[in-house]
Design a protein around this motif. Structure first.
Motif, PDB file in Angstrom:
ATOM      1  N   GLN A 141       0.855  -1.185   0.000  1.00 29.34           N
ATOM      2  CA  GLN A 141       0.000   0.000   0.000  1.00 29.34           C
ATOM      3  C   GLN A 141       0.887   1.229   0.000  1.00 29.34           C
ATOM      4  OE1 GLN A 141      -3.079   0.263   3.000  1.00 29.34           O
ATOM      5  NE2 GLN A 141      -4.156   1.792   1.759  1.00 29.34           N
ATOM      6  N   LEU A 142       0.644   2.120  -0.961  1.00 29.87           N
ATOM      7  CA  LEU A 142       1.442   3.328  -1.091  1.00 29.87           C
ATOM      8  C   LEU A 142       0.905   4.408  -0.164  1.00 29.87           C
ATOM      9  CD1 LEU A 142       1.915   3.479  -4.968  1.00 29.87           C
ATOM     10  CD2 LEU A 142       3.177   2.159  -3.254  1.00 29.87           C
ATOM     11  N   ASP A 143       1.802   5.279   0.264  1.00 33.27           N
ATOM     12  CA  ASP A 143       1.450   6.374   1.159  1.00 33.27           C
ATOM     13  C   ASP A 143       2.314   7.561   0.767  1.00 33.27           C
ATOM     14  OD1 ASP A 143       0.445   7.877   3.268  1.00 33.27           O
ATOM     15  OD2 ASP A 143       0.574   6.238   4.699  1.00 33.27           O
ATOM     16  N   ASN A 144       2.552   8.470   1.686  1.00 37.16           N
ATOM     17  CA  ASN A 144       3.361   9.648   1.386  1.00 37.16           C
ATOM     18  C   ASN A 144       4.797   9.515   1.885  1.00 37.16           C
ATOM     19  OD1 ASN A 144       2.936   9.833   4.115  1.00 37.16           O
ATOM     20  ND2 ASN A 144       2.007  11.867   4.090  1.00 37.16           N
ATOM     21  N   GLY A 145       5.234   8.267   2.144  1.00 35.53           N
ATOM     22  CA  GLY A 145       6.605   8.061   2.607  1.00 35.53           C
ATOM     23  C   GLY A 145       7.636   8.225   1.518  1.00 35.53           C
ATOM     24  N   ALA A 146       7.202   8.169   0.256  1.00 33.98           N
ATOM     25  CA  ALA A 146       8.089   8.364  -0.883  1.00 33.98           C
ATOM     26  C   ALA A 146       7.238   8.819  -2.056  1.00 33.98           C
ATOM     27  CB  ALA A 146       8.840   7.077  -1.232  1.00 33.98           C
ATOM     28  N   ASN A 147       7.867   9.450  -3.037  1.00 34.48           N
ATOM     29  CA  ASN A 147       7.153   9.944  -4.210  1.00 34.48           C
ATOM     30  C   ASN A 147       7.253   9.010  -5.411  1.00 34.48           C
ATOM     31  OD1 ASN A 147       6.299  12.299  -2.912  1.00 34.48           O
ATOM     32  ND2 ASN A 147       8.149  13.404  -3.485  1.00 34.48           N
ATOM     33  N   PHE A 148       7.901   7.842  -5.223  1.00 37.13           N
ATOM     34  CA  PHE A 148       8.131   6.942  -6.350  1.00 37.13           C
ATOM     35  C   PHE A 148       7.821   5.498  -5.951  1.00 37.13           C
ATOM     36  CE2 PHE A 148      11.262  10.424  -6.454  1.00 37.13           C
ATOM     37  CZ  PHE A 148      10.746  11.117  -7.545  1.00 37.13           C
ATOM     38  N   PHE A 149       7.392   4.739  -6.955  1.00 35.43           N
ATOM     39  CA  PHE A 149       7.078   3.335  -6.759  1.00 35.43           C
ATOM     40  C   PHE A 149       7.637   2.532  -7.933  1.00 35.43           C
ATOM     41  CE2 PHE A 149       4.215   0.034  -8.404  1.00 35.43           C
ATOM     42  CZ  PHE A 149       4.344  -0.920  -7.402  1.00 35.43           C
ATOM     43  N   PHE A 150       8.221   1.365  -7.638  1.00 34.33           N
ATOM     44  CA  PHE A 150       8.686   0.435  -8.663  1.00 34.33           C
ATOM     45  C   PHE A 150       8.209  -0.971  -8.299  1.00 34.33           C
ATOM     46  CE2 PHE A 150      11.601   3.744  -9.728  1.00 34.33           C
ATOM     47  CZ  PHE A 150      12.158   3.455 -10.972  1.00 34.33           C
ATOM     48  N   THR A 151       7.948  -1.763  -9.319  1.00 30.63           N
ATOM     49  CA  THR A 151       7.825  -3.190  -9.102  1.00 30.63           C
ATOM     50  C   THR A 151       8.865  -3.900  -9.958  1.00 30.63           C
ATOM     51  OG1 THR A 151       6.279  -5.037  -8.899  1.00 30.63           O
ATOM     52  CG2 THR A 151       6.093  -3.672 -10.887  1.00 30.63           C
ATOM     53  N   THR A 152       9.064  -5.182  -9.704  1.00 31.28           N
ATOM     54  CA  THR A 152      10.081  -5.924 -10.444  1.00 31.28           C
ATOM     55  C   THR A 152       9.742  -5.947 -11.928  1.00 31.28           C
ATOM     56  OG1 THR A 152       8.880  -7.981 -10.087  1.00 31.28           O
ATOM     57  CG2 THR A 152      10.588  -7.431  -8.503  1.00 31.28           C
ATOM     58  N   THR A 153      10.728  -6.316 -12.713  1.00 25.15           N
ATOM     59  CA  THR A 153      10.535  -6.462 -14.147  1.00 25.15           C
ATOM     60  C   THR A 153       9.368  -7.400 -14.438  1.00 25.15           C
ATOM     61  OG1 THR A 153      12.877  -6.100 -14.564  1.00 25.15           O
ATOM     62  CG2 THR A 153      11.630  -7.224 -16.281  1.00 25.15           C
ATOM     63  N   LEU A 154       8.475  -6.977 -15.341  1.00 23.10           N
ATOM     64  CA  LEU A 154       7.306  -7.776 -15.684  1.00 23.10           C
ATOM     65  C   LEU A 154       7.639  -8.713 -16.833  1.00 23.10           C
ATOM     66  CD1 LEU A 154       4.530  -5.015 -15.661  1.00 23.10           C
ATOM     67  CD2 LEU A 154       5.408  -6.375 -13.746  1.00 23.10           C
ATOM     68  N   ASN A 155       7.208  -9.946 -16.703  1.00 21.68           N
ATOM     69  CA  ASN A 155       7.408 -10.935 -17.761  1.00 21.68           C
ATOM     70  C   ASN A 155       6.238 -11.906 -17.721  1.00 21.68           C
ATOM     71  OD1 ASN A 155       8.298 -12.787 -19.616  1.00 21.68           O
ATOM     72  ND2 ASN A 155      10.381 -12.897 -18.834  1.00 21.68           N
ATOM     73  N   GLY A 156       5.075 -11.413 -18.132  1.00 24.54           N
ATOM     74  CA  GLY A 156       3.857 -12.205 -18.064  1.00 24.54           C
ATOM     75  C   GLY A 156       3.037 -11.961 -16.815  1.00 24.54           C
ATOM     76  N   CYS A 157       3.527 -11.125 -15.906  1.00 23.61           N
ATOM     77  CA  CYS A 157       2.819 -10.855 -14.650  1.00 23.61           C
ATOM     78  C   CYS A 157       1.647  -9.900 -14.870  1.00 23.61           C
ATOM     79  CB  CYS A 157       3.779 -10.272 -13.620  1.00 23.61           C
ATOM     80  SG  CYS A 157       5.141 -11.370 -13.179  1.00 23.61           S
ATOM     81  N   TYR A 158       0.804  -9.813 -13.869  1.00 24.70           N
ATOM     82  CA  TYR A 158      -0.374  -8.945 -13.882  1.00 24.70           C
ATOM     83  C   TYR A 158      -0.251  -7.957 -12.731  1.00 24.70           C
ATOM     84  CZ  TYR A 158      -5.395  -7.704 -13.989  1.00 24.70           C
ATOM     85  OH  TYR A 158      -6.602  -7.041 -14.070  1.00 24.70           O
ATOM     86  N   ILE A 159      -0.472  -6.668 -13.028  1.00 25.77           N
ATOM     87  CA  ILE A 159      -0.443  -5.623 -12.011  1.00 25.77           C
ATOM     88  C   ILE A 159      -1.855  -5.091 -11.820  1.00 25.77           C
ATOM     89  CG2 ILE A 159       0.435  -3.337 -11.392  1.00 25.77           C
ATOM     90  CD1 ILE A 159       2.575  -5.470 -11.366  1.00 25.77           C
TER      91      ILE A 159
END
Length: 222
Positions: free
Chosen positions: A100-118
């Protein structure tokens, strides 16, 4: 160079993604736990990427790798811009991970996608799911539906012309507007083998996807 790249990214991340290809090494994707992490951007001299310009020739752009994935525990930085605070969401084989994102940082990343669903929830502090690519697309959507129940969400999957159509390497990321506390989400694509890997993807996600695809060109390889 690291501090300069960190500053450039923090100042204008959308422009940074337009002018750099972000490479996520295996040590990040497979060895880093979910949470607030320290990202450090460094030029990757071992890789090359090119970008297709509209009505113009290919242009080589710098490849930047991320490093320094230590958790943020309130300690002071060793030097100004020694790292960029980032919400990081890992992937787990045949599983679902979330943050869950909040105001602790201004950026978000997830791992490299290779067939995954976000899947992304719809409020100011959205929950993000990363559903592993070992599930079928139908099962991925079912898992997201079960998680969010009656709450609205948006999903991005590997479906050509309807999602990210380059399963080789796609990076999904978010940028928070610190004035409005709203998150917007984008992806940067990378395809080393597709015959149309230099074409723009016409799909959309929350209206804010960066559709530029990058791909490795043989003449730029070492």
């Amino acid at each position: 160079m690291s501090a300069i790249l960190n500053q450039d990214f923090s100042t204008n991340p959308k422009r940074f993604f337009r002018n750099h290809f972000i490479h996520q090494p295996d040590t990040l994707c497979f060895g880093t736990a979910t949470g607030l992490r320290q990202f450090d951007f460094n030029v990757d001299h071992g890789n090359r990427a090119v970008k297709q310009r509209k009505f113009r020739s290919l242009r080589e752009i710098p490849v930047v790798s991320t490093s320094l994935y230590a958790a943020i525990g309130g300690q002071a930085q060793a030097a100004p811009l020694a790292f960029v605070p980032v919400y990081w969401l890992r992937n787990a084989p045949h599983d679902v991970t979330s943050i869950q994102l909040d105001n602790g940082a201004n950026f978000f990343f997830t791992t490299t996608l290779n067939g995954c669903y976000i899947a992304v929830g719809s409020n100011h502090n959205p929950i993000i799911l990363h559903i592993d690519g070992s599930f079928s697309n139908g099962r991925q959507i079912q898992l997201a539906d079960n998680f969010f129940g009656n709450s609205p969400y948006r999903g991005l999957s590997y479906v050509p012309n309807h999602g990210y159509g380059n399963a080789d390497n796609a990076i999904f990321y978010g940028i928070r507007n610190s004035r409005t506390n709203r998150w917007k989400f984008y992806y940067q694509g990378f395809d080393a083998v597709g015959p149309h890997s230099n074409e723009m993807n016409a799909a959309g996600f929350l209206g804010t996807i960066d559709f530029k695809r990058l791909y490795v060109n043989e003449k730029f390889r070492h």
